[in-house]
Design a protein around this motif. Structure first.
Motif, PDB file in Angstrom:
ATOM      1  N   ALA A 121       0.189  -3.692  -1.186  1.00  0.00           N
ATOM      2  CA  ALA A 121      -0.744  -3.101  -0.221  1.00  0.00           C
ATOM      3  C   ALA A 121      -0.218  -1.751   0.240  1.00  0.00           C
ATOM      4  CB  ALA A 121      -0.942  -4.026   0.976  1.00  0.00           C
ATOM      5  N   LEU A 122      -1.141  -0.925   0.673  1.00  0.00           N
ATOM      6  CA  LEU A 122      -0.833   0.354   1.301  1.00  0.00           C
ATOM      7  C   LEU A 122      -0.985   0.149   2.795  1.00  0.00           C
ATOM      8  CD1 LEU A 122      -0.136   3.090  -0.021  1.00  0.00           C
ATOM      9  CD2 LEU A 122      -2.514   3.777   0.330  1.00  0.00           C
ATOM     10  N   LEU A 123       0.105   0.359   3.555  1.00  0.00           N
ATOM     11  CA  LEU A 123       0.126   0.058   4.982  1.00  0.00           C
ATOM     12  C   LEU A 123       0.481   1.300   5.791  1.00  0.00           C
ATOM     13  CD1 LEU A 123       2.322  -3.196   4.809  1.00  0.00           C
ATOM     14  CD2 LEU A 123      -0.156  -3.032   4.519  1.00  0.00           C
ATOM     15  N   ASN A 124      -0.026   1.361   7.012  1.00  0.00           N
ATOM     16  CA  ASN A 124       0.367   2.447   7.915  1.00  0.00           C
ATOM     17  C   ASN A 124       1.561   2.047   8.770  1.00  0.00           C
ATOM     18  OD1 ASN A 124      -1.033   0.618   9.635  1.00  0.00           O
ATOM     19  ND2 ASN A 124      -1.388   2.278  11.099  1.00  0.00           N
ATOM     20  N   SER A 125       1.931   0.765   8.737  1.00  0.00           N
ATOM     21  CA  SER A 125       3.072   0.285   9.519  1.00  0.00           C
ATOM     22  C   SER A 125       3.621  -0.988   8.894  1.00  0.00           C
ATOM     23  CB  SER A 125       2.660   0.007  10.969  1.00  0.00           C
ATOM     24  OG  SER A 125       3.707  -0.637  11.681  1.00  0.00           O
ATOM     25  N   VAL A 126       4.962  -1.102   8.925  1.00  0.00           N
ATOM     26  CA  VAL A 126       5.605  -2.326   8.457  1.00  0.00           C
ATOM     27  C   VAL A 126       6.336  -3.009   9.616  1.00  0.00           C
ATOM     28  CG1 VAL A 126       5.841  -1.539   6.079  1.00  0.00           C
ATOM     29  CG2 VAL A 126       7.661  -1.028   7.737  1.00  0.00           C
ATOM     30  N   ALA A 127       6.000  -2.602  10.831  1.00  0.00           N
ATOM     31  CA  ALA A 127       6.689  -3.127  12.011  1.00  0.00           C
ATOM     32  C   ALA A 127       6.524  -4.635  12.155  1.00  0.00           C
ATOM     33  CB  ALA A 127       6.182  -2.421  13.264  1.00  0.00           C
ATOM     34  N   ARG A 128       5.382  -5.170  11.736  1.00  0.00           N
ATOM     35  CA  ARG A 128       5.131  -6.602  11.867  1.00  0.00           C
ATOM     36  C   ARG A 128       5.125  -7.325  10.525  1.00  0.00           C
ATOM     37  NH1 ARG A 128       0.336  -6.925  16.509  1.00  0.00           N
ATOM     38  NH2 ARG A 128       1.530  -5.893  18.181  1.00  0.00           N
ATOM     39  N   LEU A 129       5.586  -6.650   9.502  1.00  0.00           N
ATOM     40  CA  LEU A 129       5.627  -7.255   8.174  1.00  0.00           C
ATOM     41  C   LEU A 129       6.845  -8.175   8.075  1.00  0.00           C
ATOM     42  CD1 LEU A 129       4.522  -7.363   5.237  1.00  0.00           C
ATOM     43  CD2 LEU A 129       6.034  -5.421   4.736  1.00  0.00           C
ATOM     44  N   ASP A 130       6.612  -9.465   7.840  1.00  0.00           N
ATOM     45  CA  ASP A 130       7.730 -10.406   7.758  1.00  0.00           C
ATOM     46  C   ASP A 130       7.760 -11.186   6.450  1.00  0.00           C
ATOM     47  OD1 ASP A 130       5.572 -12.057   8.100  1.00  0.00           O
ATOM     48  OD2 ASP A 130       6.222 -12.942   9.983  1.00  0.00           O
ATOM     49  N   ARG A 131       6.889 -10.865   5.513  1.00  0.00           N
ATOM     50  CA  ARG A 131       6.853 -11.585   4.245  1.00  0.00           C
ATOM     51  C   ARG A 131       7.515 -10.812   3.105  1.00  0.00           C
ATOM     52  NH1 ARG A 131       3.998 -16.085   4.546  1.00  0.00           N
ATOM     53  NH2 ARG A 131       2.578 -16.346   6.304  1.00  0.00           N
ATOM     54  N   VAL A 132       7.878  -9.550   3.363  1.00  0.00           N
ATOM     55  CA  VAL A 132       8.594  -8.734   2.393  1.00  0.00           C
ATOM     56  C   VAL A 132       9.788  -8.123   3.114  1.00  0.00           C
ATOM     57  CG1 VAL A 132       8.462  -6.746   0.839  1.00  0.00           C
ATOM     58  CG2 VAL A 132       6.469  -8.216   1.123  1.00  0.00           C
ATOM     59  N   PRO A 133      10.993  -8.195   2.540  1.00  0.00           N
ATOM     60  CA  PRO A 133      12.174  -7.658   3.224  1.00  0.00           C
ATOM     61  C   PRO A 133      12.028  -6.170   3.546  1.00  0.00           C
ATOM     62  CG  PRO A 133      12.820  -8.990   1.330  1.00  0.00           C
ATOM     63  CD  PRO A 133      11.335  -8.823   1.245  1.00  0.00           C
ATOM     64  N   GLY A 146       1.421   8.841  11.385  1.00  0.00           N
ATOM     65  CA  GLY A 146       1.082   9.341  10.059  1.00  0.00           C
ATOM     66  C   GLY A 146       1.879   8.720   8.928  1.00  0.00           C
ATOM     67  N   SER A 147       2.803   7.813   9.236  1.00  0.00           N
ATOM     68  CA  SER A 147       3.591   7.168   8.180  1.00  0.00           C
ATOM     69  C   SER A 147       2.700   6.252   7.338  1.00  0.00           C
ATOM     70  CB  SER A 147       4.729   6.346   8.787  1.00  0.00           C
ATOM     71  OG  SER A 147       5.646   7.164   9.464  1.00  0.00           O
ATOM     72  N   GLN A 148       3.073   6.157   6.080  1.00  0.00           N
ATOM     73  CA  GLN A 148       2.326   5.290   5.166  1.00  0.00           C
ATOM     74  C   GLN A 148       3.295   4.714   4.151  1.00  0.00           C
ATOM     75  OE1 GLN A 148      -0.761   7.074   2.592  1.00  0.00           O
ATOM     76  NE2 GLN A 148      -2.194   5.580   3.431  1.00  0.00           N
ATOM     77  N   PHE A 149       3.103   3.433   3.836  1.00  0.00           N
ATOM     78  CA  PHE A 149       4.018   2.733   2.949  1.00  0.00           C
ATOM     79  C   PHE A 149       3.245   1.969   1.885  1.00  0.00           C
ATOM     80  CE2 PHE A 149       5.852   3.089   7.145  1.00  0.00           C
ATOM     81  CZ  PHE A 149       7.159   3.523   6.913  1.00  0.00           C
ATOM     82  N   ALA A 150       3.796   1.975   0.670  1.00  0.00           N
ATOM     83  CA  ALA A 150       3.298   1.102  -0.389  1.00  0.00           C
ATOM     84  C   ALA A 150       4.279  -0.053  -0.504  1.00  0.00           C
ATOM     85  CB  ALA A 150       3.201   1.856  -1.708  1.00  0.00           C
ATOM     86  N   TRP A 215      -1.369 -11.613   6.805  1.00  0.00           N
ATOM     87  CA  TRP A 215      -0.293 -11.679   5.814  1.00  0.00           C
ATOM     88  C   TRP A 215       0.558 -10.414   5.845  1.00  0.00           C
ATOM     89  CZ3 TRP A 215       2.537 -10.109   1.723  1.00  0.00           C
ATOM     90  CH2 TRP A 215       3.168 -11.086   0.948  1.00  0.00           C
ATOM     91  N   TRP A 216      -0.102  -9.243   5.951  1.00  0.00           N
ATOM     92  CA  TRP A 216       0.609  -7.970   5.893  1.00  0.00           C
ATOM     93  C   TRP A 216       1.054  -7.463   7.266  1.00  0.00           C
ATOM     94  CZ3 TRP A 216       2.343  -6.447   1.361  1.00  0.00           C
ATOM     95  CH2 TRP A 216       1.672  -6.855   0.194  1.00  0.00           C
ATOM     96  N   GLY A 217       0.626  -8.120   8.327  1.00  0.00           N
ATOM     97  CA  GLY A 217       1.073  -7.736   9.656  1.00  0.00           C
ATOM     98  C   GLY A 217       0.358  -6.556  10.264  1.00  0.00           C
ATOM     99  N   THR A 218      -0.743  -6.124   9.663  1.00  0.00           N
ATOM    100  CA  THR A 218      -1.531  -5.007  10.197  1.00  0.00           C
ATOM    101  C   THR A 218      -2.939  -5.039   9.609  1.00  0.00           C
ATOM    102  OG1 THR A 218      -1.720  -2.582  10.352  1.00  0.00           O
ATOM    103  CG2 THR A 218      -0.667  -3.462   8.382  1.00  0.00           C
ATOM    104  N   GLY A 219      -3.900  -4.567  10.391  1.00  0.00           N
ATOM    105  CA  GLY A 219      -5.276  -4.497   9.905  1.00  0.00           C
ATOM    106  C   GLY A 219      -5.581  -3.194   9.192  1.00  0.00           C
ATOM    107  N   ARG A 220      -4.657  -2.240   9.284  1.00  0.00           N
ATOM    108  CA  ARG A 220      -4.838  -0.951   8.617  1.00  0.00           C
ATOM    109  C   ARG A 220      -4.135  -0.994   7.259  1.00  0.00           C
ATOM    110  NH1 ARG A 220      -6.723   3.257  11.312  1.00  0.00           N
ATOM    111  NH2 ARG A 220      -5.488   4.720  10.082  1.00  0.00           N
ATOM    112  N   LEU A 221      -4.876  -1.388   6.257  1.00  0.00           N
ATOM    113  CA  LEU A 221      -4.282  -1.557   4.934  1.00  0.00           C
ATOM    114  C   LEU A 221      -5.318  -1.444   3.838  1.00  0.00           C
ATOM    115  CD1 LEU A 221      -3.746  -5.252   3.900  1.00  0.00           C
ATOM    116  CD2 LEU A 221      -5.055  -4.655   5.923  1.00  0.00           C
TER     117      LEU A 221
END
Length: 288
Positions: A121-133, A146-150, A215-221
């Motif tokens: 997924a493409l996410l604007n935040s991984v602050a609440r992501l707990d399923r991927v290290p 403005g941060s974005q993560f794949a 699952w991804w910890g954010t609705g912006r994805l």
């Protein structure tokens, strides 16, 4: 299937649809038992696939229904893939269900085929992501506007911070299609960078599954899944794996564990397996 939005449209007229196994708050236990009994009467066996992040109450309901029916013809298959990856896997199993494989092989093929699904997924935040290290440093960077993560969850976890020179990790070494579920996030990096880098043949769009934000910890994805599209290749892949019979329930299986009773193969049988994704490595899929 445990959610209607994880049932993708069939790829051809032969691919059957999937039955919906509803949550406890949507259906009383007696009706759920009745529906499952009807499925068994119609089809003989049921392979119930559900995401590993399914709510505890819903997962307990699946086991309760099987316990009430005292049936050894119900396989409960938890899959550790993001929602869109689960949807792709379920469609592949639906395709296999009309081939000449036994129910045990179809159910145990879930572990094999999951390895060939590149989900992320493409996410604007991984602050609440707990399923991927994710490292603490990356967590801190995700708070920068403005941060974005794949983020790539399968077949192995990886994370790329999107920037002018961001390159995607190595993709699947075989021809794939890519399913794209656009949410509340721009998808240009996927379409302009990831798709060409991975040599994706076709991009298809679908609705974002309802469980993706959790699952991804954010609705912006924007969620995506790359997969083997050709049922003939999938068929050859499953056919290439050695089949065994479960010493406990007698079901046919591939791999080292029965999908119906969860019984592992005896150690001596384990040692006879040829190398493969269910053993020591991942075999390359047959050429299309």
């Amino acid at each position: 299937m445990t959610s209607a939005d994880l049932v993708l449209p069939p790829t051809d007229r032969q691919t059957p649809t999937a039955a919906l196994l509803q949550a406890p708050d949507a259906q009383p236990l007696d009706l759920a038992v009745g529906d499952m009994n009807l499925l068994l009467e119609r089809h003989g066996h049921v392979v119930a696939v559900y995401p590993a992040g399914l709510g505890p109450a819903h997962e307990r309901r699946l086991y309760a229904v099987r316990s009430v029916l005292e049936s050894d013809r119900i396989a409960l298959v938890g899959v550790d893939l993001p929602p869109l990856g689960v949807a792709v896997l379920v469609r592949q199993l639906r395709q296999l269900s009309v081939c000449d494989f036994s129910p045990g092989v179809v159910a145990s093929a879930a572990r094999l085929l999951a390895h060939y699904i590149h989900a992320g997924a493409l996410l604007n935040s991984v602050a609440r992501l707990d399923r991927v290290p994710v490292s603490l440093r990356t967590h801190a960077r995700s708070w920068v506007p403005g941060s974005q993560f794949a983020v790539f969850a399968g077949p192995g976890p990886q994370l790329v911070r999107i920037g002018p020179s961001a390159e995607p990790p190595a993709g699947p070494p075989f021809a794939t299609h890519l399913l794209l579920a656009k949410g509340q996030q721009a998808s240009e990096w996927i379409e302009q960078t990831l798709v060409p880098a991975w040599g994706v043949q076709t991009v298809q769009e679908c609705a974002l599954p309802s469980g993706s934000a959790r699952w991804w910890g954010t609705g912006r994805l924007v969620e995506f899944a790359s997969f083997l599209p050709d049922i003939s290749v999938i068929y050859q892949l499953v056919s290439s794996v050695r089949r065994e019979n479960c010493h406990w329930c007698g079901m046919e299986l591939i791999g080292d564990r029965c999908a119906f009773c969860s019984s592992p193969l005896a150690p001596a049988e384990n040692r006879t397996h040829s190398p493969g994704v269910l053993g020591h490595g991942a075999p390359a899929p047959p050429a299309a």
